[in-house]
Design a protein around this motif. Structure first.
Motif, PDB file in Angstrom:
ATOM      1  N   GLU A 184      -9.260   1.141   0.425  1.00 30.70           N
ATOM      2  CA  GLU A 184      -8.685   0.344   1.518  1.00 30.70           C
ATOM      3  C   GLU A 184      -7.150   0.424   1.503  1.00 30.70           C
ATOM      4  N   ALA A 185      -6.571   0.469   0.312  1.00 26.68           N
ATOM      5  CA  ALA A 185      -5.106   0.644   0.222  1.00 26.68           C
ATOM      6  C   ALA A 185      -4.728   2.011   0.789  1.00 26.68           C
ATOM      7  N   SER A 186      -5.533   3.009   0.471  1.00 25.55           N
ATOM      8  CA  SER A 186      -5.277   4.356   0.982  1.00 25.55           C
ATOM      9  C   SER A 186      -5.406   4.390   2.503  1.00 25.55           C
ATOM     10  N   LEU A 187      -6.375   3.649   3.024  1.00 20.01           N
ATOM     11  CA  LEU A 187      -6.551   3.583   4.478  1.00 20.01           C
ATOM     12  C   LEU A 187      -5.289   3.017   5.138  1.00 20.01           C
ATOM     13  N   ALA A 188      -4.772   1.929   4.575  1.00 18.11           N
ATOM     14  CA  ALA A 188      -3.541   1.333   5.130  1.00 18.11           C
ATOM     15  C   ALA A 188      -2.417   2.364   5.111  1.00 18.11           C
ATOM     16  N   ARG A 189      -2.287   3.078   4.004  1.00 10.16           N
ATOM     17  CA  ARG A 189      -1.218   4.059   3.880  1.00 10.16           C
ATOM     18  C   ARG A 189      -1.401   5.211   4.862  1.00 10.16           C
ATOM     19  N   GLU A 190      -2.631   5.651   5.057  1.00 13.44           N
ATOM     20  CA  GLU A 190      -2.870   6.763   5.982  1.00 13.44           C
ATOM     21  C   GLU A 190      -2.586   6.354   7.428  1.00 13.44           C
ATOM     22  N   ILE A 191      -2.923   5.098   7.767  1.00 12.68           N
ATOM     23  CA  ILE A 191      -2.620   4.606   9.120  1.00 12.68           C
ATOM     24  C   ILE A 191      -1.101   4.572   9.306  1.00 12.68           C
ATOM     25  N   HIS A 192      -0.409   4.103   8.286  1.00 15.52           N
ATOM     26  CA  HIS A 192       1.064   4.075   8.319  1.00 15.52           C
ATOM     27  C   HIS A 192       1.622   5.488   8.471  1.00 15.52           C
ATOM     28  N   THR A 220       1.600  -1.703   6.343  1.00 17.10           N
ATOM     29  CA  THR A 220       2.182  -1.432   5.025  1.00 17.10           C
ATOM     30  C   THR A 220       1.365  -1.963   3.859  1.00 17.10           C
ATOM     31  N   SER A 221       0.333  -2.798   4.131  1.00 16.88           N
ATOM     32  CA  SER A 221      -0.236  -3.541   2.999  1.00 16.88           C
ATOM     33  C   SER A 221      -1.752  -3.617   3.021  1.00 16.88           C
ATOM     34  N   LEU A 222      -2.301  -3.931   1.859  1.00 16.46           N
ATOM     35  CA  LEU A 222      -3.698  -4.322   1.758  1.00 16.46           C
ATOM     36  C   LEU A 222      -3.722  -5.811   1.413  1.00 16.46           C
ATOM     37  N   ALA A 223      -4.282  -6.630   2.322  1.00 17.48           N
ATOM     38  CA  ALA A 223      -4.448  -8.057   2.026  1.00 17.48           C
ATOM     39  C   ALA A 223      -5.745  -8.183   1.248  1.00 17.48           C
ATOM     40  N   MET A 224      -5.618  -8.573  -0.020  1.00 18.23           N
ATOM     41  CA  MET A 224      -6.781  -8.554  -0.909  1.00 18.23           C
ATOM     42  C   MET A 224      -7.490  -9.902  -0.962  1.00 18.23           C
ATOM     43  N   GLY A 225      -7.164 -10.791  -0.029  1.00 15.03           N
ATOM     44  CA  GLY A 225      -7.800 -12.107  -0.046  1.00 15.03           C
ATOM     45  C   GLY A 225      -7.049 -13.032  -0.982  1.00 15.03           C
ATOM     46  N   PHE A 226      -7.794 -13.764  -1.788  1.00 12.06           N
ATOM     47  CA  PHE A 226      -7.160 -14.761  -2.642  1.00 12.06           C
ATOM     48  C   PHE A 226      -7.126 -14.323  -4.099  1.00 12.06           C
ATOM     49  N   TYR A 227      -5.990 -14.582  -4.713  1.00  8.07           N
ATOM     50  CA  TYR A 227      -5.837 -14.382  -6.149  1.00  8.07           C
ATOM     51  C   TYR A 227      -5.999 -15.740  -6.815  1.00  8.07           C
ATOM     52  N   PRO A 243      -5.449  15.348   5.642  1.00  6.60           N
ATOM     53  CA  PRO A 243      -4.500  14.875   6.656  1.00  6.60           C
ATOM     54  C   PRO A 243      -3.110  15.497   6.461  1.00  6.60           C
ATOM     55  N   LYS A 244      -2.391  15.575   7.566  1.00  2.79           N
ATOM     56  CA  LYS A 244      -1.081  16.235   7.562  1.00  2.79           C
ATOM     57  C   LYS A 244      -0.065  15.599   6.623  1.00  2.79           C
ATOM     58  N   SER A 245      -0.234  14.314   6.392  1.00  2.00           N
ATOM     59  CA  SER A 245       0.782  13.585   5.642  1.00  2.00           C
ATOM     60  C   SER A 245       0.842  13.981   4.171  1.00  2.00           C
ATOM     61  N   GLU A 246      -0.110  14.802   3.726  1.00  2.65           N
ATOM     62  CA  GLU A 246      -0.196  15.067   2.294  1.00  2.65           C
ATOM     63  C   GLU A 246       1.065  15.646   1.690  1.00  2.65           C
ATOM     64  N   GLY A 247       1.763  16.490   2.438  1.00  2.00           N
ATOM     65  CA  GLY A 247       2.958  17.105   1.897  1.00  2.00           C
ATOM     66  C   GLY A 247       3.935  16.064   1.389  1.00  2.00           C
ATOM     67  N   ASN A 248       4.245  15.090   2.228  1.00  2.00           N
ATOM     68  CA  ASN A 248       5.183  14.036   1.832  1.00  2.00           C
ATOM     69  C   ASN A 248       4.648  13.213   0.679  1.00  2.00           C
ATOM     70  N   ALA A 249       3.343  12.867   0.819  1.00  2.00           N
ATOM     71  CA  ALA A 249       2.765  11.996  -0.193  1.00  2.00           C
ATOM     72  C   ALA A 249       2.818  12.663  -1.557  1.00  2.00           C
ATOM     73  N   ALA A 257       0.826  -1.214   0.000  1.00  2.00           N
ATOM     74  CA  ALA A 257       0.000   0.000   0.000  1.00  2.00           C
ATOM     75  C   ALA A 257       0.862   1.267   0.000  1.00  2.00           C
ATOM     76  N   ILE A 258       2.112   1.149   0.467  1.00  2.00           N
ATOM     77  CA  ILE A 258       2.982   2.323   0.517  1.00  2.00           C
ATOM     78  C   ILE A 258       3.488   2.660  -0.884  1.00  2.00           C
ATOM     79  N   ALA A 259       3.819   1.618  -1.644  1.00  2.00           N
ATOM     80  CA  ALA A 259       4.353   1.841  -2.998  1.00  2.00           C
ATOM     81  C   ALA A 259       3.242   1.870  -4.052  1.00  2.00           C
ATOM     82  N   PHE A 260       1.994   1.581  -3.630  1.00  2.00           N
ATOM     83  CA  PHE A 260       0.886   1.476  -4.602  1.00  2.00           C
ATOM     84  C   PHE A 260       0.696   2.760  -5.388  1.00  2.00           C
ATOM     85  N   LYS A 261       0.631   2.620  -6.693  1.00  2.00           N
ATOM     86  CA  LYS A 261       0.310   3.718  -7.597  1.00  2.00           C
ATOM     87  C   LYS A 261      -0.853   3.259  -8.451  1.00  2.00           C
TER      88      LYS A 261
END
Ligand code: ZN
Length: 422
Positions: free
Chosen positions: A277-285, A293-300, A126-132, A82-86
């Motif tokens: 949900e990926a964004s949520l993980a990143r914002e919590i981080h 750091t991640s979104l567990a998406m279940g099964f592929y 949220p405050k983290s926007e500058g870095n993001a 989720a941190i590297a997700f684009k």
């Protein structure tokens, strides 16, 4: 005091495969196997986190580990960084289309770019926007665009056509949630037979015990304060239009289920929810809970066209089905194309069809480990006494012993010591 995890073993099992069943391309007689399962009375979020990364999932309080080697449609655990997700171009389009609809309504053809420029200066972000933002030039950061049309984030000088709110709440039952579930099951899955009890058993009950998230900064209001099971409520003009069932764990947000009102089908809310949900993980981080750091998406499921969309979020990783180390999805594709069952650490274990090679040889479990796997001996007035499993009455029963051993094997040594059986 650490949270104790308790479960009742059920042993291996099998069921008709839901991925190549009557609605799929192949015959409906194929089988999905489970290595082990148990009913969890309660689980710490830390233990469930480790289970997820060893191929386990939960459905309500029922936890299970699929047997990829024997199943027609092997279910590989997939994790999105989720941190590297684009978001890809098409994923950005999905975000923009929804934001555009919320802000402008259906008919306006104004450019998405203009829309986002107009609302990107929200003072409430949220405050983290500058870095993001620095990380992702020239696009808007993930969390900025994902929240852009939410009424709690839209700047006061922008006027939105619709009021859109997304909130997290505990995993509890309500008539409103059940009504959405019925609608979704009927219209999307053509399943009209559901009761409130089915809904509760599947999507409300959870064995997870809430624990505080150790933020190092004071997080924005929309972030959860605890790990545990949640319902993410999507409301448009007050009406519940979608709901995500998610577990928030120490290292990942885990997607359990997502349902939506089919009248919004064209906005791909399911795909949008994964981005959110990926964004949520990143914002919590970013708020200081750095293990997240991640979104567990279940099964592929590579063999199932409908489930392959999960591979479209990048960078993502598959867990090796034997050693549970992570491999970039892109590196797995050629093996997944070639074999029905693909082992990444030991490619020589990979199998082509037919579907079921039968049970593997029994896995030996050491006496030392059995001395450390515990079972509840008695429970009286809130006091639990436990004994090693090989001294228990369950151990003397061959059937019970098989159930316990299948759980111990599928959990691995470390987790088997952490879960108390009953
Ligand atoms: Zn199948």
């Amino acid at each position: 005091m650490p949270v104790v995890s308790v479960g009742m073993p059920l042993g291996p099992g099998c069921s008709t495969c839901g991925y190549c069943g009557p609605l799929g391309e192949r015959s409906s007689t194929e089988t999905s196997f489970k290595k082990a399962g148990f009913i969890a009375s309660q689980l710490s979020c830390r233990v469930y986190q480790k289970m997820i990364y060893r191929g386990w999932r939960r459905s309500g309080t029922y936890c299970y580990a699929p047997d990829l080697r024997r199943s027609c449609c092997p279910q590989y655990t997939i994790r999105l960084d989720a941190i590297a997700f684009k978001p890809s171009r098409s994923q950005r389009k999905i975000i923009n289309r929804w934001n555009h609809f919320v802000m402008q309504g259906h008919k306006s053809e104004a450019s998405n770019l203009l829309l986002l420029q107009g609302i990107s200066s929200s003072p409430k972000l949220p405050k983290s926007e500058g870095n993001a933002s620095k990380r992702d030039p020239p696009n808007l950061s993930l969390s900025t665009s994902i929240h852009a049309a939410e009424s709690d984030f839209v700047s006061s000088n922008a006027t939105a056509r619709h009021q859109f709110k997304v909130t997290l709440e505990p995993s509890t039952y309500s008539e409103e949630k059940y009504a959405l579930y019925l609608l979704y099951q009927r219209e999307v899955h053509h399943d009209p037979y559901n009761t409130p009890e089915d809904f509760k058993r599947f999507l409300v009950k959870s064995p997870l015990i809430n624990e505080p998230i150790p933020y190092t900064t004071s997080p924005p209001d929309h972030l959860p304060s605890q790990y545990g099971s949640f319902h993410q409520m999507y409301r448009l003009d007050g009406e519940l239009i979608a709901m995500g069932v998610i577990d928030i764990l120490p290292e990942c947000v885990s997607s359990v289920y997502f349902m939506y009102d089919p009248k919004h089908e064209k906005y791909s809310l399911g795909k949008l929810s994964a981005i959110r949900e990926a964004s949520l993980a990143r914002e919590i981080h970013d708020a200081g809970a750095i293990t997240m750091t991640s979104l567990a998406m279940g099964f592929y499921i590579h063999s199932c066209q409908k489930m392959k969309y999960k591979g479209g979020y990048s960078p993502s990783y598959l867990a090796d089905p034997e050693k549970f180390t992570w491999f970039p999805l892109a590196d797995c594709i050629s093996q997944l194309e070639k074999f029905r069952y693909a082992a990444f650490v030991h490619p020589e274990h990979s199998l082509e069809g037919p579907q079921d090679p039968g049970e593997g040889p029994p896995v030996p479990v050491s006496e030392e480990l059995l001395d450390e796997v515990m079972v509840i001996y008695s429970m009286q007035q809130g006091a639990i006494s436990i004994i090693p499993i090989n001294l228990s009455h369950q151990w003397n029963d061959e059937y019970n012993r098989e159930e316990i051993l299948s759980c111990v094997n599928a959990l691995g040594d470390e987790l088997a010591r952490e879960i108390i059986f009953r």
